[in-house]
Design a protein around this motif. Structure first.
Motif, PDB file in Angstrom:
ATOM      1  N   UNK A   1      12.407  43.078  77.617  1.00 49.69           N
ATOM      2  CA  UNK A   1      11.925  41.934  76.729  1.00 49.69           C
ATOM      3  C   UNK A   1      12.254  40.486  77.679  1.00 49.69           C
ATOM      4  N   UNK A   2      11.019  39.856  77.393  1.00 52.77           N
ATOM      5  CA  UNK A   2      11.178  38.510  77.785  1.00 52.77           C
ATOM      6  C   UNK A   2      10.795  37.466  76.598  1.00 52.77           C
ATOM      7  N   UNK A   3      11.207  36.093  76.930  1.00 55.74           N
ATOM      8  CA  UNK A   3      10.720  34.843  76.361  1.00 55.74           C
ATOM      9  C   UNK A   3      10.037  34.064  77.497  1.00 55.74           C
ATOM     10  N   UNK A   4       9.209  33.253  76.928  1.00 48.35           N
ATOM     11  CA  UNK A   4       8.167  32.720  77.957  1.00 48.35           C
ATOM     12  C   UNK A   4       8.215  31.127  77.932  1.00 48.35           C
ATOM     13  N   UNK A   5       9.718  30.800  77.292  1.00 45.60           N
ATOM     14  CA  UNK A   5      10.038  29.219  77.459  1.00 45.60           C
ATOM     15  C   UNK A   5      11.644  29.403  77.542  1.00 45.60           C
ATOM     16  N   UNK A   6      12.460  28.531  77.825  1.00 45.36           N
ATOM     17  CA  UNK A   6      13.837  28.797  77.726  1.00 45.36           C
ATOM     18  C   UNK A   6      14.415  28.005  76.511  1.00 45.36           C
ATOM     19  N   UNK A   7      13.722  28.125  75.466  1.00 43.36           N
ATOM     20  CA  UNK A   7      14.168  27.464  74.088  1.00 43.36           C
ATOM     21  C   UNK A   7      15.131  28.139  73.550  1.00 43.36           C
ATOM     22  N   UNK A   8      15.325  29.447  74.028  1.00 45.22           N
ATOM     23  CA  UNK A   8      16.448  30.283  73.297  1.00 45.22           C
ATOM     24  C   UNK A   8      17.657  29.743  73.799  1.00 45.22           C
ATOM     25  N   UNK A   9      17.512  29.010  75.022  1.00 43.94           N
ATOM     26  CA  UNK A   9      19.121  28.343  75.292  1.00 43.94           C
ATOM     27  C   UNK A   9      19.414  27.124  74.402  1.00 43.94           C
ATOM     28  N   UNK A  10      18.570  26.645  73.607  1.00 47.69           N
ATOM     29  CA  UNK A  10      18.772  25.631  72.620  1.00 47.69           C
ATOM     30  C   UNK A  10      18.993  26.024  71.479  1.00 47.69           C
ATOM     31  N   UNK A  11      18.254  27.077  70.966  1.00 48.83           N
ATOM     32  CA  UNK A  11      18.378  27.461  69.569  1.00 48.83           C
ATOM     33  C   UNK A  11      19.376  28.736  69.299  1.00 48.83           C
ATOM     34  N   UNK A  12      19.952  28.919  70.271  1.00 46.11           N
ATOM     35  CA  UNK A  12      21.073  30.027  70.036  1.00 46.11           C
ATOM     36  C   UNK A  12      20.527  31.595  70.577  1.00 46.11           C
ATOM     37  N   UNK A  13      19.320  31.682  70.531  1.00 45.81           N
ATOM     38  CA  UNK A  13      18.680  32.996  70.680  1.00 45.81           C
ATOM     39  C   UNK A  13      19.385  34.091  71.925  1.00 45.81           C
ATOM     40  N   UNK A  14      19.622  33.271  72.944  1.00 48.84           N
ATOM     41  CA  UNK A  14      20.075  33.762  74.126  1.00 48.84           C
ATOM     42  C   UNK A  14      21.544  33.901  74.190  1.00 48.84           C
ATOM     43  N   UNK A  15      22.161  33.551  73.153  1.00 50.13           N
ATOM     44  CA  UNK A  15      23.976  33.198  73.485  1.00 50.13           C
ATOM     45  C   UNK A  15      24.476  34.658  73.656  1.00 50.13           C
ATOM     46  N   UNK A  16      24.203  35.651  72.723  1.00 51.75           N
ATOM     47  CA  UNK A  16      24.932  36.751  72.911  1.00 51.75           C
ATOM     48  C   UNK A  16      24.495  37.577  74.173  1.00 51.75           C
ATOM     49  N   UNK A  17      22.935  37.446  74.514  1.00 49.62           N
ATOM     50  CA  UNK A  17      22.712  38.272  75.712  1.00 49.62           C
ATOM     51  C   UNK A  17      23.243  37.721  76.865  1.00 49.62           C
ATOM     52  N   UNK A  18      23.735  36.406  77.037  1.00 43.61           N
ATOM     53  CA  UNK A  18      24.070  35.613  78.191  1.00 43.61           C
ATOM     54  C   UNK A  18      25.743  35.851  78.212  1.00 43.61           C
ATOM     55  N   UNK A  19      26.196  35.930  77.231  1.00 47.61           N
ATOM     56  CA  UNK A  19      27.775  35.895  77.027  1.00 47.61           C
ATOM     57  C   UNK A  19      28.490  37.489  77.438  1.00 47.61           C
ATOM     58  N   UNK A  20      27.754  38.562  76.925  1.00 42.37           N
ATOM     59  CA  UNK A  20      28.356  39.747  77.114  1.00 42.37           C
ATOM     60  C   UNK A  20      27.458  40.602  77.943  1.00 42.37           C
ATOM     61  N   UNK A  21      28.032  41.502  78.727  1.00 48.43           N
ATOM     62  CA  UNK A  21      27.523  42.333  79.560  1.00 48.43           C
ATOM     63  C   UNK A  21      26.617  43.542  78.989  1.00 48.43           C
TER      64      UNK A  21
END
Length: 233
Positions: free
Chosen positions: A123-143
């Motif tokens: 899966x991909x996003x095509x902007x980095x807006x998920x860094x702002x709205x929290x959408x990427x938080x768990x993906x980045x935090x947990x292995x």
């Protein structure tokens, strides 16, 4: 390669045609306000068609081991294969009690249809807006991705260990848009128009979406952007 977020790689001719709507972009906050504008709709469609003849940038948010990406790229696996690899390589970090708990939680989460819609997909996003709205938080935090962490991250002792296996990173990938499954019409044109809209009007709503492909991303098509732990934004 076209970056749909900052418009790098997009021909100037398209930028100039978007310029014509600057007054409207300043006034409106939603691209949907142009839904009945034939000129804008044609432009979005033309931009979309242009993107389909080029490579585009996709952002894959993950917590992983850098060497795995440098060696293998992003490979295609089922959830069962992902969890089997996790068990083989990292279960020694967990107590017997925690191992039993992990297996039980995985069984409850993944032994039915849950998770199947992510098997063999990247899966991909095509902007980095998920860094702002929290959408990427768990993906980045947990292995390990959702196929590993999703039923586990609410257990503090297990979650803490998952945080300390890999490192948060954004994988900036060169992708063939024809190989990506998306969920809206003219996705590339709409994302680009939305990105331009936000350059003119910072309050504008961002259009981005998940998209997925069912083929690997080779290591040579990936740029690794490493982030600081606990400071992912």
């Amino acid at each position: 390669m076209i970056n749909l977020e900052n418009l790098d790689g997009l021909p100037v001719s398209f930028i100039k045609r978007l310029n014509d709507f600057d007054a409207h972009f300043r006034f409106y906050e939603f691209l949907e306000n142009f839904a009945n504008n034939k000129t804008m709709n044609n432009l979005i469609s033309e931009i979309n068609d242009y993107c389909l003849t080029h490579k585009i940038v996709g952002f894959h948010f993950t917590n992983a081991l850098e060497q795995d990406i440098l060696t293998h790229g992003i490979i295609i696996r089922t959830g069962q294969e992902i969890r089997a690899s996790f068990t083989k390589n990292h279960f020694h970090l967990f107590s017997t009690n925690e191992q039993d708990q992990i297996r039980l939680l995985w069984k409850g989460q993944f032994d039915n249809s849950n998770g199947k819609n992510r098997d063999n997909r990247i899966f991909f996003n095509f902007t980095q807006h998920a860094l702002i709205n929290g959408g990427a938080e768990l993906l980045l935090k947990y292995y390990g991705g959702e196929q590993v962490y999703f039923p586990l991250y609410r257990i503090p002792e297990i979650a803490h260990k998952l945080e300390n296996i890999g490192e948060p990173m954004i994988l900036k990938c060169s992708l063939d848009p024809n190989m990506i499954n998306t969920f809206i019409e003219n996705p590339w044109g709409k994302i680009i128009a939305s990105s331009y809209h936000r350059k003119i009007n910072p309050n504008a709503h961002t259009i981005d979406q998940d998209g997925y492909q069912e083929i690997e991303v080779k290591k040579e098509n990936i740029e690794i952007i490493k982030l600081k732990k606990n400071n992912n934004q």
